[in-house]
Design a protein around this motif. Structure first.
Motif, mmCIF file in Angstrom:
data_model
loop_
_atom_site.group_PDB
_atom_site.id
_atom_site.type_symbol
_atom_site.label_atom_id
_atom_site.label_comp_id
_atom_site.label_asym_id
_atom_site.label_seq_id
_atom_site.Cartn_x
_atom_site.Cartn_y
_atom_site.Cartn_z
ATOM 1 N N LYS A 73 34.719 41.189 41.087
ATOM 2 C CA LYS A 73 35.509 41.176 42.319
ATOM 3 C C LYS A 73 36.821 40.392 42.165
ATOM 4 C CE LYS A 73 31.323 41.239 45.091
ATOM 5 N NZ LYS A 73 30.521 40.543 46.075
ATOM 6 N N ARG A 74 37.274 40.206 40.956
ATOM 7 C CA ARG A 74 38.525 39.482 40.737
ATOM 8 C C ARG A 74 39.376 40.220 39.723
ATOM 9 N NH1 ARG A 74 37.586 33.373 39.326
ATOM 10 N NH2 ARG A 74 39.468 33.955 38.264
ATOM 11 N N LYS A 75 40.650 39.946 39.770
ATOM 12 C CA LYS A 75 41.542 40.563 38.797
ATOM 13 C C LYS A 75 41.668 39.729 37.524
ATOM 14 C CE LYS A 75 45.752 38.544 40.664
ATOM 15 N NZ LYS A 75 47.084 38.782 41.152
ATOM 16 N N HIS A 76 41.073 38.532 37.531
ATOM 17 C CA HIS A 76 41.122 37.650 36.367
ATOM 18 C C HIS A 76 39.789 37.652 35.631
ATOM 19 C CE1 HIS A 76 45.001 36.005 37.486
ATOM 20 N NE2 HIS A 76 44.544 35.793 38.702
ATOM 21 N N LEU A 77 39.820 37.182 34.394
ATOM 22 C CA LEU A 77 38.594 37.033 33.610
ATOM 23 C C LEU A 77 37.656 36.052 34.298
ATOM 24 C CD1 LEU A 77 40.172 36.570 30.084
ATOM 25 C CD2 LEU A 77 38.748 38.480 30.797
ATOM 26 N N GLY A 78 36.382 36.279 34.177
ATOM 27 C CA GLY A 78 35.407 35.303 34.635
ATOM 28 C C GLY A 78 35.149 34.292 33.533
ATOM 29 N N LYS A 120 42.874 42.164 32.366
ATOM 30 C CA LYS A 120 42.521 40.882 32.983
ATOM 31 C C LYS A 120 43.013 39.735 32.111
ATOM 32 C CE LYS A 120 38.364 41.994 35.597
ATOM 33 N NZ LYS A 120 36.981 41.551 35.837
ATOM 34 N N ASN A 121 43.500 38.693 32.768
ATOM 35 C CA ASN A 121 43.891 37.499 32.037
ATOM 36 C C ASN A 121 43.197 36.280 32.651
ATOM 37 O OD1 ASN A 121 45.304 37.051 34.381
ATOM 38 N ND2 ASN A 121 47.298 37.361 33.486
ATOM 39 N N LEU A 122 43.513 35.113 32.168
ATOM 40 C CA LEU A 122 42.891 33.875 32.629
ATOM 41 C C LEU A 122 43.723 33.299 33.769
ATOM 42 C CD1 LEU A 122 40.553 31.930 31.889
ATOM 43 C CD2 LEU A 122 42.152 30.758 30.389
ATOM 44 N N SER A 123 43.088 32.987 34.893
ATOM 45 C CA SER A 123 43.830 32.414 36.019
ATOM 46 C C SER A 123 44.286 30.989 35.682
ATOM 47 C CB SER A 123 42.971 32.396 37.283
ATOM 48 O OG SER A 123 41.991 31.389 37.207
ATOM 49 N N THR A 124 45.289 30.533 36.382
ATOM 50 C CA THR A 124 45.814 29.188 36.154
ATOM 51 C C THR A 124 44.751 28.134 36.428
ATOM 52 O OG1 THR A 124 48.034 29.927 36.725
ATOM 53 C CG2 THR A 124 47.621 27.555 36.815
ATOM 54 N N THR A 125 44.014 28.278 37.525
ATOM 55 C CA THR A 125 42.997 27.270 37.852
ATOM 56 C C THR A 125 41.877 27.250 36.815
ATOM 57 O OG1 THR A 125 41.961 28.852 39.362
ATOM 58 C CG2 THR A 125 43.436 27.227 40.334
ATOM 59 N N ASP A 126 41.468 28.423 36.320
ATOM 60 C CA ASP A 126 40.441 28.470 35.275
ATOM 61 C C ASP A 126 40.961 27.841 33.984
ATOM 62 O OD1 ASP A 126 38.667 29.654 36.991
ATOM 63 O OD2 ASP A 126 38.875 31.667 36.148
#
Length: 77
Positions: A46-51, A17-23
């Motif tokens: 439920k996401r492929k990105h880090l929370g 998992k990585n950090l999404s652009t919007t986050d």
């Protein structure tokens, strides 16, 4: 540039998992404007990105305080 820096820090994280652009943009905005806390419901499930909640106080997130929003309500009874 700050958002890109956050994304780069988490890009090679173990677990896939990585950090999404919007986050990353949200965190960068908070860091640049020296926010006291970032409020979010993003727990990463439920996401492929880090929370974002997983990153509370994390060194790679500039030790930002990332919390769930809360409202103090008086007892109505």
């Amino acid at each position: 540039m700050k958002a890109r820096e956050f994304r780069d820090r988490f890009l090679k994280r173990e677990g896939g998992k990585n950090l999404s652009t919007t986050d990353a943009i949200h965190l960068a905005t908070a860091a640049i404007f020296k926010g006291d806390e970032v409020w979010t419901l993003d727990d990463g499930k439920k996401r492929k990105h880090l929370g974002l909640l997983e990153l509370d106080g994390h060194e790679w997130a500039d030790k930002l305080a990332i919390k769930r929003p809360h409202v103090d309500q008086p007892d109505l009874l």
